[in-house]
Structures are given as structure tokens and as C-alpha cells.
Design a protein around this motif. Structure first.
Motif, mmCIF file in Angstrom:
data_model
loop_
_atom_site.group_PDB
_atom_site.id
_atom_site.type_symbol
_atom_site.label_atom_id
_atom_site.label_comp_id
_atom_site.label_asym_id
_atom_site.label_seq_id
_atom_site.Cartn_x
_atom_site.Cartn_y
_atom_site.Cartn_z
ATOM 1 N N THR A 1 -1.941 39.787 -23.094
ATOM 2 C CA THR A 1 -0.963 38.712 -22.982
ATOM 3 C C THR A 1 0.221 39.099 -22.104
ATOM 4 O OG1 THR A 1 0.216 39.468 -24.929
ATOM 5 C CG2 THR A 1 -1.551 37.840 -25.285
ATOM 6 N N ARG A 2 1.025 38.107 -21.851
ATOM 7 C CA ARG A 2 2.258 38.287 -21.082
ATOM 8 C C ARG A 2 3.113 39.402 -21.688
ATOM 9 N NH1 ARG A 2 6.859 33.579 -21.092
ATOM 10 N NH2 ARG A 2 8.519 34.841 -20.216
ATOM 11 N N GLY A 3 3.235 39.420 -23.008
ATOM 12 C CA GLY A 3 4.050 40.437 -23.674
ATOM 13 C C GLY A 3 3.528 41.839 -23.439
ATOM 14 N N PHE A 4 2.206 42.013 -23.486
ATOM 15 C CA PHE A 4 1.628 43.335 -23.238
ATOM 16 C C PHE A 4 1.933 43.780 -21.815
ATOM 17 C CE2 PHE A 4 -1.580 46.293 -21.811
ATOM 18 C CZ PHE A 4 -1.721 47.162 -22.879
ATOM 19 N N ILE A 5 1.701 42.895 -20.857
ATOM 20 C CA ILE A 5 1.963 43.243 -19.455
ATOM 21 C C ILE A 5 3.439 43.615 -19.287
ATOM 22 C CG2 ILE A 5 2.028 42.376 -17.076
ATOM 23 C CD1 ILE A 5 -0.826 42.827 -17.998
ATOM 24 N N LYS A 6 4.326 42.800 -19.837
ATOM 25 C CA LYS A 6 5.764 43.070 -19.700
ATOM 26 C C LYS A 6 6.133 44.405 -20.350
ATOM 27 C CE LYS A 6 9.201 41.414 -22.209
ATOM 28 N NZ LYS A 6 10.120 40.542 -22.899
ATOM 29 N N ASN A 7 5.635 44.639 -21.566
ATOM 30 C CA ASN A 7 6.013 45.847 -22.300
ATOM 31 C C ASN A 7 5.371 47.112 -21.752
ATOM 32 O OD1 ASN A 7 7.673 44.398 -24.033
ATOM 33 N ND2 ASN A 7 6.000 43.969 -25.435
ATOM 34 N N GLN A 8 4.242 46.973 -21.075
ATOM 35 C CA GLN A 8 3.542 48.142 -20.532
ATOM 36 C C GLN A 8 3.661 48.217 -19.009
ATOM 37 O OE1 GLN A 8 2.516 50.304 -22.713
ATOM 38 N NE2 GLN A 8 2.981 48.876 -24.359
ATOM 39 N N LEU A 9 4.583 47.482 -18.439
ATOM 40 C CA LEU A 9 4.663 47.365 -16.984
ATOM 41 C C LEU A 9 4.827 48.712 -16.294
ATOM 42 C CD1 LEU A 9 4.509 45.190 -14.832
ATOM 43 C CD2 LEU A 9 6.993 45.012 -14.916
ATOM 44 N N ASP A 10 5.652 49.581 -16.848
ATOM 45 C CA ASP A 10 5.822 50.897 -16.226
ATOM 46 C C ASP A 10 4.508 51.662 -16.192
ATOM 47 O OD1 ASP A 10 8.465 50.739 -15.482
ATOM 48 O OD2 ASP A 10 9.209 51.544 -17.371
ATOM 49 N N ILE B 1 7.937 41.217 -10.992
ATOM 50 C CA ILE B 1 7.003 40.903 -12.076
ATOM 51 C C ILE B 1 7.746 40.915 -13.406
ATOM 52 C CG2 ILE B 1 4.992 41.724 -13.374
ATOM 53 C CD1 ILE B 1 3.923 42.846 -10.673
ATOM 54 N N PHE B 2 8.525 41.970 -13.648
ATOM 55 C CA PHE B 2 9.249 42.075 -14.914
ATOM 56 C C PHE B 2 10.219 40.908 -15.081
ATOM 57 C CE2 PHE B 2 12.644 43.355 -17.737
ATOM 58 C CZ PHE B 2 11.922 43.796 -18.833
ATOM 59 N N ALA B 3 10.961 40.584 -14.029
ATOM 60 C CA ALA B 3 11.935 39.489 -14.116
ATOM 61 C C ALA B 3 11.243 38.169 -14.464
ATOM 62 C CB ALA B 3 12.710 39.361 -12.807
ATOM 63 N N ALA B 4 10.090 37.922 -13.854
ATOM 64 C CA ALA B 4 9.366 36.675 -14.128
ATOM 65 C C ALA B 4 8.822 36.650 -15.553
ATOM 66 C CB ALA B 4 8.230 36.495 -13.125
ATOM 67 N N LEU B 5 8.345 37.788 -16.035
ATOM 68 C CA LEU B 5 7.788 37.832 -17.386
ATOM 69 C C LEU B 5 8.875 37.839 -18.449
ATOM 70 C CD1 LEU B 5 4.846 40.355 -16.928
ATOM 71 C CD2 LEU B 5 4.774 37.855 -16.898
ATOM 72 N N ASP B 6 10.063 38.288 -18.082
ATOM 73 C CA ASP B 6 11.172 38.386 -19.028
ATOM 74 C C ASP B 6 12.028 37.122 -19.060
ATOM 75 O OD1 ASP B 6 12.484 40.067 -20.948
ATOM 76 O OD2 ASP B 6 14.130 40.342 -19.513
ATOM 77 N N ALA B 7 11.857 36.250 -18.087
ATOM 78 C CA ALA B 7 12.695 35.048 -17.995
ATOM 79 C C ALA B 7 12.416 34.101 -19.156
ATOM 80 C CB ALA B 7 12.434 34.338 -16.670
ATOM 81 N N LEU C 1 -6.370 50.992 -21.848
ATOM 82 C CA LEU C 1 -5.516 50.607 -20.722
ATOM 83 C C LEU C 1 -4.294 51.509 -20.650
ATOM 84 C CD1 LEU C 1 -5.509 46.695 -20.760
ATOM 85 C CD2 LEU C 1 -6.561 48.202 -19.073
ATOM 86 N N LYS C 2 -3.678 51.764 -21.791
ATOM 87 C CA LYS C 2 -2.493 52.627 -21.819
ATOM 88 C C LYS C 2 -2.860 54.051 -21.415
ATOM 89 C CE LYS C 2 -0.173 50.050 -25.472
ATOM 90 N NZ LYS C 2 0.312 50.101 -26.857
ATOM 91 N N ASP C 3 -3.992 54.550 -21.922
ATOM 92 C CA ASP C 3 -4.412 55.918 -21.598
ATOM 93 C C ASP C 3 -4.752 56.072 -20.127
ATOM 94 O OD1 ASP C 3 -4.066 56.743 -24.191
ATOM 95 O OD2 ASP C 3 -6.194 56.621 -24.723
ATOM 96 N N LYS C 4 -5.406 55.053 -19.552
ATOM 97 C CA LYS C 4 -5.761 55.126 -18.136
ATOM 98 C C LYS C 4 -4.523 55.056 -17.258
ATOM 99 C CE LYS C 4 -10.493 53.511 -18.059
ATOM 100 N NZ LYS C 4 -11.428 52.578 -17.451
#
Length: 140
Positions: free
Chosen positions: A13-22, A46-52, A136-139
Motif C-alpha cells: 500500500t501507499r503507507g508501506f511505500i511511504k514508510n519504507q521509501l529510504d 515521491i515522499f511529498a506526494a505520498l505524505d500529502a 522486500l525490506k531485506d532485499k
């Protein structure tokens, strides 16, 4: 679009992408690339758009769901014809001067949200379970 890199083949989801963006925008493991109307977005964009906040502005919500869908594809998720059409339409609706109706924008948001949540069906990827999210996080 170019073939996706090797990923786990599920959606987040959007939240996962935003929270794992780094993690998922570094140069190790899967790397997402999001291009809208020929412009490749930076990690900050990307972060700004997902955080808006999306309340009251359907185009902001559309952009966030489009970015999430494109990120999912970049991570290896598969789409279906309805999702492909929604991605194409969303890009058109986000162009300056677009005359898209609220109904058209809402339909694209609905389809993209279903895809990102893994409920689009018809051959589109399912939502990642916790083990797949860990991969995904490990990779990254």
C-alpha cells in the motif's frame, strides 16, 4: 514500460511505500522508479506526494495511488488490463489542463487502490503478506 526488476510479485500500500521509501529507493536490491508523464520523480517528490493530505483534492489522491501502483510494478507486481487502463488514464488526468470529470478521477482512484491493496483480481498481483514484505525490506 520496461520489464520490472526481480521482486516478490505482490503489492503493497501507499503507507508501506511511504514508510519504507529510504529502503526501496536505495541502490541495493529492488529499486523503484516512478515516472509520470515522462518525468521521473525523485525520492523527495515521491515522499511529498505520498505524505500529502488527500482530503478534498481527488487529484492528490489520484497521484498518490498512481505513484504507489507504479512503485508496485517497479517492485515486480503484475497488473491486469483494467489497472493498465487506470494507469494510462491517471497520467492523462494529472496533466495540466485536463478536463477529466470527478467521476473519471474517482474510477481511476478506485481501480488503482484495488490494485495496490491486492484486490484487483483478473491476474493482478495479490497483496504482500508479512513474509513477502520482509523480503522486500531485506532485499532493500
Amino acid at each position: 514500460p520496461p520489464p520490472p526488476p526481480t521482486g516478490v510479485g505482490c503489492t503493497v500500500t501507499r503507507g508501506f511505500i511511504k514508510n519504507q521509501l529510504d529502503l526501496i529507493t536505495n541502490n541495493v536490491g529492488p529499486k523503484i522508479t516512478v515516472t509520470i508523464n515522462g518525468v521521473t520523480l525523485t525520492k523527495e517528490e515521491i515522499f511529498a506526494a505520498l505524505d500529502a493530505p488527500t482530503r478534498g483534492d481527488s487529484r492528490i489522491q489520484l497521484k498518490a495511488q498512481l505513484i504507489t501502483a507504479l512503485a508496485n510494478i517497479s517492485l515486480g507486481a503484475t497488473t491486469n488490463p483494467a489497472v493498465d487502463a487506470a494507469i494510462t488514464n491517471a497520467q492523462l488526468y494529472l496533466l495540466a489542463g485536463s478536463t477529466a470529470t470527478q467521476s473519471q478521477i474517482s474510477a481511476a482512484i478506485s481501480t488503482l487502490t484495488s490494485f495496490n491493496e491486492g484486490t484487483a483480481g483478473n491476474g493482478a498481483s495479490d497483496h504482500c503478506d508479512s513474509a513477502e514484505e520482509a523480503i522486500l525490506k531485506d532485499k532493500a
